[in-house]
Design a protein around this motif. Structure first.
Motif, PDB file in Angstrom:
ATOM      1  N   PHE A 118       0.968  -0.905  -0.247  1.00 55.44           N
ATOM      2  CA  PHE A 118       0.056  -0.273   0.243  1.00 55.44           C
ATOM      3  C   PHE A 118       1.451   1.343   0.356  1.00 55.44           C
ATOM      4  O   PHE A 118       0.479   2.250  -0.468  1.00 55.44           O
ATOM      5  N   LEU A 119       2.261   1.687   0.807  1.00 51.16           N
ATOM      6  CA  LEU A 119       2.909   2.670   0.731  1.00 51.16           C
ATOM      7  C   LEU A 119       3.762   2.379   0.029  1.00 51.16           C
ATOM      8  O   LEU A 119       3.484   4.208  -0.787  1.00 51.16           O
ATOM      9  N   GLU A 120       3.742   1.086  -1.056  1.00 51.38           N
ATOM     10  CA  GLU A 120       4.757   1.967  -2.888  1.00 51.38           C
ATOM     11  C   GLU A 120       3.631   2.289  -3.557  1.00 51.38           C
ATOM     12  O   GLU A 120       3.812   3.704  -4.185  1.00 51.38           O
ATOM     13  N   PHE A 121       1.799   1.992  -3.281  1.00 50.46           N
ATOM     14  CA  PHE A 121       0.927   2.427  -4.140  1.00 50.46           C
ATOM     15  C   PHE A 121       0.416   3.888  -3.811  1.00 50.46           C
ATOM     16  O   PHE A 121       0.567   4.695  -4.804  1.00 50.46           O
ATOM     17  N   ALA A 122       1.040   3.833  -2.850  1.00 47.86           N
ATOM     18  CA  ALA A 122       0.046   5.835  -2.677  1.00 47.86           C
ATOM     19  C   ALA A 122       1.145   6.451  -2.611  1.00 47.86           C
ATOM     20  O   ALA A 122       0.811   7.468  -2.767  1.00 47.86           O
ATOM     21  N   ALA A 123       2.603   6.009  -2.895  1.00 48.55           N
ATOM     22  CA  ALA A 123       4.113   6.902  -3.086  1.00 48.55           C
ATOM     23  C   ALA A 123       3.555   7.006  -4.711  1.00 48.55           C
ATOM     24  O   ALA A 123       3.438   8.637  -5.488  1.00 48.55           O
ATOM     25  N   ALA A 124       2.761   6.132  -5.341  1.00 42.22           N
ATOM     26  CA  ALA A 124       3.109   6.452  -6.437  1.00 42.22           C
ATOM     27  C   ALA A 124       1.671   7.472  -7.122  1.00 42.22           C
ATOM     28  O   ALA A 124       1.952   7.826  -7.708  1.00 42.22           O
ATOM     29  N   ARG A 125       0.584   7.056  -6.215  1.00 43.50           N
ATOM     30  CA  ARG A 125      -0.635   7.492  -6.880  1.00 43.50           C
ATOM     31  C   ARG A 125      -0.811   9.059  -6.141  1.00 43.50           C
ATOM     32  O   ARG A 125      -2.314   9.557  -6.594  1.00 43.50           O
ATOM     33  N   THR A 126      -0.091   9.062  -5.092  1.00 42.72           N
ATOM     34  CA  THR A 126      -0.905  10.843  -3.671  1.00 42.72           C
ATOM     35  C   THR A 126      -1.028  11.898  -5.379  1.00 42.72           C
ATOM     36  O   THR A 126      -1.449  13.053  -5.520  1.00 42.72           O
ATOM     37  N   GLY A 127       0.634  11.834  -6.093  1.00 46.38           N
ATOM     38  CA  GLY A 127       0.377  13.377  -6.849  1.00 46.38           C
ATOM     39  C   GLY A 127      -0.738  13.046  -7.707  1.00 46.38           C
ATOM     40  O   GLY A 127      -1.649  14.029  -7.887  1.00 46.38           O
ATOM     41  N   PRO A 128      -1.352  12.265  -8.455  1.00 42.65           N
ATOM     42  CA  PRO A 128      -1.524  12.265  -9.853  1.00 42.65           C
ATOM     43  C   PRO A 128      -3.206  12.310  -9.265  1.00 42.65           C
ATOM     44  O   PRO A 128      -4.076  12.843  -9.379  1.00 42.65           O
ATOM     45  N   LEU A 129      -3.522  11.752  -8.045  1.00 43.94           N
ATOM     46  CA  LEU A 129      -5.245  12.003  -6.866  1.00 43.94           C
ATOM     47  C   LEU A 129      -5.066  13.104  -6.540  1.00 43.94           C
ATOM     48  O   LEU A 129      -6.022  14.162  -7.135  1.00 43.94           O
ATOM     49  N   TYR A 130      -4.116  14.024  -6.050  1.00 42.01           N
ATOM     50  CA  TYR A 130      -4.106  15.207  -5.732  1.00 42.01           C
ATOM     51  C   TYR A 130      -4.272  16.656  -6.869  1.00 42.01           C
ATOM     52  O   TYR A 130      -5.522  17.298  -6.548  1.00 42.01           O
ATOM     53  N   ARG A 131      -3.300  15.968  -8.141  1.00 41.36           N
ATOM     54  CA  ARG A 131      -3.591  17.370  -8.906  1.00 41.36           C
ATOM     55  C   ARG A 131      -5.349  16.835  -9.430  1.00 41.36           C
ATOM     56  O   ARG A 131      -5.742  17.994  -9.842  1.00 41.36           O
ATOM     57  N   SER A 132      -5.884  15.632  -9.445  1.00 42.49           N
ATOM     58  CA  SER A 132      -7.801  15.305  -9.618  1.00 42.49           C
ATOM     59  C   SER A 132      -7.987  15.938  -9.130  1.00 42.49           C
ATOM     60  O   SER A 132      -9.615  16.444  -9.505  1.00 42.49           O
ATOM     61  N   ALA A 133      -8.105  15.943  -7.612  1.00 41.57           N
ATOM     62  CA  ALA A 133      -8.624  16.564  -6.350  1.00 41.57           C
ATOM     63  C   ALA A 133      -8.841  18.124  -6.660  1.00 41.57           C
ATOM     64  O   ALA A 133      -9.892  19.181  -6.457  1.00 41.57           O
ATOM     65  N   CYS A 134      -7.531  19.202  -7.087  1.00 40.46           N
ATOM     66  CA  CYS A 134      -7.596  20.312  -7.644  1.00 40.46           C
ATOM     67  C   CYS A 134      -8.404  20.723  -8.819  1.00 40.46           C
ATOM     68  O   CYS A 134      -9.034  22.455  -8.137  1.00 40.46           O
ATOM     69  N   LEU A 135      -8.418  19.564  -9.193  1.00 43.10           N
ATOM     70  CA  LEU A 135      -9.128  20.107 -10.715  1.00 43.10           C
ATOM     71  C   LEU A 135     -10.959  20.489 -10.365  1.00 43.10           C
ATOM     72  O   LEU A 135     -11.854  21.199 -10.484  1.00 43.10           O
ATOM     73  N   LEU A 136     -10.707  19.169  -9.570  1.00 43.04           N
ATOM     74  CA  LEU A 136     -12.279  18.767  -9.114  1.00 43.04           C
ATOM     75  C   LEU A 136     -13.359  19.821  -7.678  1.00 43.04           C
ATOM     76  O   LEU A 136     -13.995  20.339  -8.196  1.00 43.04           O
TER      77      LEU A 136
ATOM     78  N   ALA B  60      -9.349   4.103  -7.647  1.00 44.16           N
ATOM     79  CA  ALA B  60      -8.341   5.252  -6.577  1.00 44.16           C
ATOM     80  C   ALA B  60      -9.243   6.124  -7.214  1.00 44.16           C
ATOM     81  O   ALA B  60      -9.770   6.852  -6.233  1.00 44.16           O
ATOM     82  N   GLN B  61      -9.123   6.405  -8.618  1.00 44.19           N
ATOM     83  CA  GLN B  61      -9.511   7.569  -8.996  1.00 44.19           C
ATOM     84  C   GLN B  61     -11.207   8.363  -9.130  1.00 44.19           C
ATOM     85  O   GLN B  61     -11.912   9.112  -8.584  1.00 44.19           O
ATOM     86  N   THR B  62     -11.398   6.544  -8.819  1.00 40.22           N
ATOM     87  CA  THR B  62     -13.635   6.323  -8.697  1.00 40.22           C
ATOM     88  C   THR B  62     -13.521   6.261  -7.466  1.00 40.22           C
ATOM     89  O   THR B  62     -14.819   7.071  -7.188  1.00 40.22           O
ATOM     90  N   VAL B  63     -12.571   6.428  -6.624  1.00 37.17           N
ATOM     91  CA  VAL B  63     -12.920   6.644  -4.857  1.00 37.17           C
ATOM     92  C   VAL B  63     -12.602   7.687  -4.560  1.00 37.17           C
ATOM     93  O   VAL B  63     -14.145   8.542  -4.184  1.00 37.17           O
ATOM     94  N   LEU B  64     -11.721   8.553  -5.683  1.00 36.90           N
ATOM     95  CA  LEU B  64     -12.231   9.849  -5.633  1.00 36.90           C
ATOM     96  C   LEU B  64     -12.926  10.888  -5.919  1.00 36.90           C
ATOM     97  O   LEU B  64     -13.875  11.771  -5.344  1.00 36.90           O
ATOM     98  N   VAL B  65     -14.184  10.355  -7.084  1.00 40.03           N
ATOM     99  CA  VAL B  65     -14.692  11.195  -7.843  1.00 40.03           C
ATOM    100  C   VAL B  65     -15.694  11.320  -7.105  1.00 40.03           C
ATOM    101  O   VAL B  65     -16.575  12.171  -6.179  1.00 40.03           O
TER     102      VAL B  65
ATOM    103  N   THR C 224      -7.954  13.661  -1.222  1.00 39.86           N
ATOM    104  CA  THR C 224      -6.836  13.037  -1.448  1.00 39.86           C
ATOM    105  C   THR C 224      -6.739  12.425  -0.962  1.00 39.86           C
ATOM    106  O   THR C 224      -6.360  10.443  -0.407  1.00 39.86           O
ATOM    107  N   GLN C 225      -6.602  12.718   1.163  1.00 40.73           N
ATOM    108  CA  GLN C 225      -6.537  11.847   2.132  1.00 40.73           C
ATOM    109  C   GLN C 225      -7.432  10.944   2.183  1.00 40.73           C
ATOM    110  O   GLN C 225      -7.241   9.416   2.808  1.00 40.73           O
ATOM    111  N   GLU C 226      -8.510  11.640   2.277  1.00 35.71           N
ATOM    112  CA  GLU C 226     -10.072  10.012   2.424  1.00 35.71           C
ATOM    113  C   GLU C 226      -9.666   8.993   1.118  1.00 35.71           C
ATOM    114  O   GLU C 226      -9.712   7.896   1.937  1.00 35.71           O
ATOM    115  N   THR C 227      -9.599   9.538   0.096  1.00 36.20           N
ATOM    116  CA  THR C 227      -9.653   8.554  -0.917  1.00 36.20           C
ATOM    117  C   THR C 227      -7.953   7.743  -0.419  1.00 36.20           C
ATOM    118  O   THR C 227      -8.746   6.220  -0.526  1.00 36.20           O
ATOM    119  N   LEU C 228      -6.895   7.532   0.177  1.00 32.80           N
ATOM    120  CA  LEU C 228      -6.044   6.521   0.140  1.00 32.80           C
ATOM    121  C   LEU C 228      -6.331   5.981   1.924  1.00 32.80           C
ATOM    122  O   LEU C 228      -6.006   4.362   1.774  1.00 32.80           O
TER     123      LEU C 228
END
Length: 169
Positions: free
Chosen positions: A9-27, A63-68, A39-43
């Motif tokens: 999970f830590l490896e996944f979170a490190a790789a996906r935090t940036g893209p999730l955050y950028r999408s969240a900023c747009l949303l 994860a992107q679906t969970v974020l939306v 982003t934190q709630e999604t993770l």
């Protein structure tokens, strides 16, 4: 067993935090604090499901679906649509980006309904297909097409000729 689950999970979170955050900023139309919270709630939700990830083919897309869905849920329960206003700090763009364009686009996105904004972000920022967007939002493909047309029309109205002014720079 638990150690490898946490490491995965830590490896996944490190790789996906940036893209999730950028999408969240747009949303959130540039609300960085809310984007961080989403982003934190999604993770957090992803960590709770991490043991069952073997049934999910693409954890990054999930994860992107969970974020939306988290964003839409937050929009439904939010009692007020107030946004804190303040002066933006005067900073020179670090990487050649045009801050006026970014602000104009974020303001235009903020004027859209949350579901319309989610469709625009998923279709045009995340580059998802109509069917993938429909699955993420639990709506039909026709609803995604309708919302896309409606949202793009509103964006064109709000941006008017200014978008061509920015595009020529």
């Amino acid at each position: 067993m638990r150690k490898s689950r946490a490491d995965g999970f830590l490896e996944f979170a490190a790789a996906r935090t940036g893209p999730l955050y950028r999408s969240a900023c747009l949303l959130t139309s540039g609300d960085t604090h809310l984007a961080e919270d989403l982003t934190q709630e999604t993770l957090g939700r992803m960590y709770a499901l991490w043991g069952r990830m073997n049934r999910i083919g693409n954890p990054a897309a999930y994860a992107q679906t969970v974020l939306v869905r988290t964003f839409l849920s937050h929009q439904r329960r939010r009692s007020a649509t107030e946004r804190p206003l303040g002066e933006l700090p005067d900073r020179a763009p670090d990487n050649g980006e045009d801050p006026a364009l970014r602000i104009a686009l974020l303001d235009a996105l903020a004027g859209l309904a949350p579901k319309d904004r989610a469709v625009v972000v998923l279709r045009y920022w995340e580059d998802r297909s109509i069917e993938e967007t429909a699955d993420a939002l639990h709506v039909s493909s026709a609803a995604v097409r309708t919302r896309s047309v409606r949202a793009l029309t509103k964006l064109r109205e709000r941006l008017g000729g200014s978008i061509t002014e920015f595009a020529t720079r």
